[in-house]
Design a protein around this motif. Structure first.
Motif, mmCIF file in Angstrom:
data_model
loop_
_atom_site.group_PDB
_atom_site.id
_atom_site.type_symbol
_atom_site.label_atom_id
_atom_site.label_comp_id
_atom_site.label_asym_id
_atom_site.label_seq_id
_atom_site.Cartn_x
_atom_site.Cartn_y
_atom_site.Cartn_z
ATOM 1 N N TYR A 73 -70.678 13.787 24.447
ATOM 2 C CA TYR A 73 -69.459 13.264 23.149
ATOM 3 C C TYR A 73 -69.095 14.899 22.645
ATOM 4 O O TYR A 73 -67.635 15.101 22.542
ATOM 5 N N LYS A 74 -69.933 16.215 22.951
ATOM 6 C CA LYS A 74 -69.544 17.345 22.372
ATOM 7 C C LYS A 74 -69.232 17.697 23.364
ATOM 8 O O LYS A 74 -67.602 18.626 23.129
ATOM 9 N N GLU A 75 -69.347 17.935 24.880
ATOM 10 C CA GLU A 75 -67.825 18.244 25.971
ATOM 11 C C GLU A 75 -66.754 17.368 25.110
ATOM 12 O O GLU A 75 -66.021 18.488 25.997
ATOM 13 N N SER A 105 -77.057 13.090 28.202
ATOM 14 C CA SER A 105 -77.304 11.322 26.619
ATOM 15 C C SER A 105 -76.035 11.941 25.822
ATOM 16 O O SER A 105 -75.282 12.299 26.335
ATOM 17 N N ASN A 106 -75.863 10.628 25.422
ATOM 18 C CA ASN A 106 -74.347 10.747 24.948
ATOM 19 C C ASN A 106 -74.119 11.284 23.816
ATOM 20 O O ASN A 106 -73.060 11.632 23.923
ATOM 21 N N THR A 107 -74.548 12.166 23.058
ATOM 22 C CA THR A 107 -75.169 12.945 22.543
ATOM 23 C C THR A 107 -74.023 14.486 22.814
ATOM 24 O O THR A 107 -72.892 14.913 22.569
ATOM 25 N N ILE A 108 -74.542 14.965 24.180
ATOM 26 C CA ILE A 108 -74.096 15.701 24.534
ATOM 27 C C ILE A 108 -72.907 15.340 25.962
ATOM 28 O O ILE A 108 -71.718 16.326 25.509
#
Lengths: 73, 313
Positions: free
Chosen positions: B240-242, B235-238
């Motif tokens: 970007y979080k990384e 997922s993009n969210t994960i």
């Protein structure tokens, strides 16, 4: 004996005598992404890990979406 | 390392705040901070009827626990999405939410997407164009619809979610990378009910780090769904979080600064109100009664099966 770090079902071994933070960076884990448990207690990153210690790492990142970030209404 | 507030050994060092705390003081600190943000952003008061959207995960259950400890009258809502993924993911999440509520004598509403609409979220994603290769878009649309519906039907005055700082920073990062004015205009700790049919929404954890919330759950003994949603892989969210965590490792406080600077810039008028090309007149969906910009039925009602087919399973 090396220090063992366990994250989900992966095990990593590092040399003793380093801080937790250094150990995490050495195995490619971002310190911000985990919490560390040693002997049932949460520990901070500056703790120096000793021979034979086993540290359980708890991943903290969650969430999944692909696009359209945010709410429409 | 010692606790800043006493001489006990610290269990968490929050570099972003230059603050290390022991277990006792950390478990005090999180509710203190949440209360501070609830008041600062005027999210809700003790007279409000609060509905907490809980997924069985660490953030939403911790949020509910914090609100309970702060004395806010908050009920929970769990939405059974019907996700299995070989982990019985939804079933396990529901069990954890129910256990949490039972232990504290709290009320939990449970809505099953399958029972209400005749399909699970993965099935809906596979059937509709919206699902493409992953059900996340379908899932998000369904959750927002159901949360708003249950909140309205139960006369709740505010719906709260467990979005934390990492969530907000990742969304902000994505919306900025793609310069999405509509989403940037709408990102704020509180979404007012400024259209008929909408319930006020708030994010009390929006300035608390994901790591802080995980620590709160662990130290409080809250049992939560540790496994990630089986559809979250890639997922993009994960992602970007990384990326943001790599920045945070080099520059403690960068994530919080990014988010707070954005909020400040918005307050200072960075975005013109008419910068959102998507702002249109809303009308009421003839099927569910919720507001929609599309002609005819809303996106959710167009996505689900007609009522007679939904009940046939």
């Amino acid at each position: 004996m090396p220090v063992k770090l366990i994250l989900r079902n992966q095990e990593f071994e590092v040399k003793a005598g380093m801080t937790l933070r250094h150990c995490l960076l050495k195995i490619g884990v971002q310190p911000e992404a985990v919490l560390a448990i040693l002997d049932g207690q949460m520990i901070t990153e500056e703790v120096i890990l000793q021979d034979g210690q086993v540290v359980k790492l708890i991943a903290v990142i969650s969430g999944g979406s692909r696009a359209g970030q945010g709410t429409h209404t | 390392m010692k606790c800043r507030r006493c001489s006990e050994k610290a269990v968490i060092n929050m570099r972003q705040h230059k603050l290390a705390l022991c277990k006792v003081h950390f478990l005090d600190w999180i509710p203190e901070q949440a209360e501070r943000f609830i008041k600062k952003y005027r999210m809700f008061g003790h007279a409000d009827r609060v509905l907490v959207a809980v997924s069985g995960g660490k953030d939403s259950l911790s949020l509910w626990d914090v609100l309970w400890r702060l004395g806010y009258p908050a009920d929970g809502l769990y939405i059974d999405l019907g996700i299995d993924g070989g982990l019985a993911y939804s079933a396990k999440s529901q069990r954890l939410a129910e256990k949490f509520a039972a232990e504290r004598g709290l009320r939990l509403h449970v809505v099953s997407i399958l029972q209400e609409y005749g399909e699970t979220i993965p099935e809906m994603a596979e059937r509709t164009w919206r699902g493409h290769t992953k059900p996340c878009s379908v899932c998000g649309l369904a959750k927002r619809h159901v949360m708003n519906q249950v909140a309205r039907q139960g006369d709740y005055t505010v719906l709260v979610t467990g979005h934390n700082l990492d969530d907000e920073a990742a969304v902000l990062f994505s919306n900025t990378l793609n310069w999405l004015p509509g989403y940037l205009l709408r990102q704020w700790p509180v979404l007012e009910a400024n259209r008929p049919g909408l319930v006020r929404k708030a994010k009390p954890l929006c300035r608390l780090y994901e790591r802080e919330m995980a620590a709160y759950a662990l130290l409080s003994g809250i049992e939560y769904e540790y496994d990630e949603c089986p559809h979250a892989t890639g997922s993009n969210t994960i992602f970007y979080k990384e990326l943001l965590n790599r920045l945070e490792a080099e520059r403690p406080g960068a994530k919080l600064g990014f988010y707070l600077s954005f909020l400040q810039a918005k307050q200072n008028g960075l975005f013109a109100a008419d910068a959102d090309p998507g702002v249109q007149a809303l009308h009421t969906c003839p099927r569910c009664g919720q507001p929609t910009s599309a002609p005819g039925e809303c996106a959710f009602c167009r996505m689900v099966k007609p009522a007679d087919q939904a009940n046939s399973r």
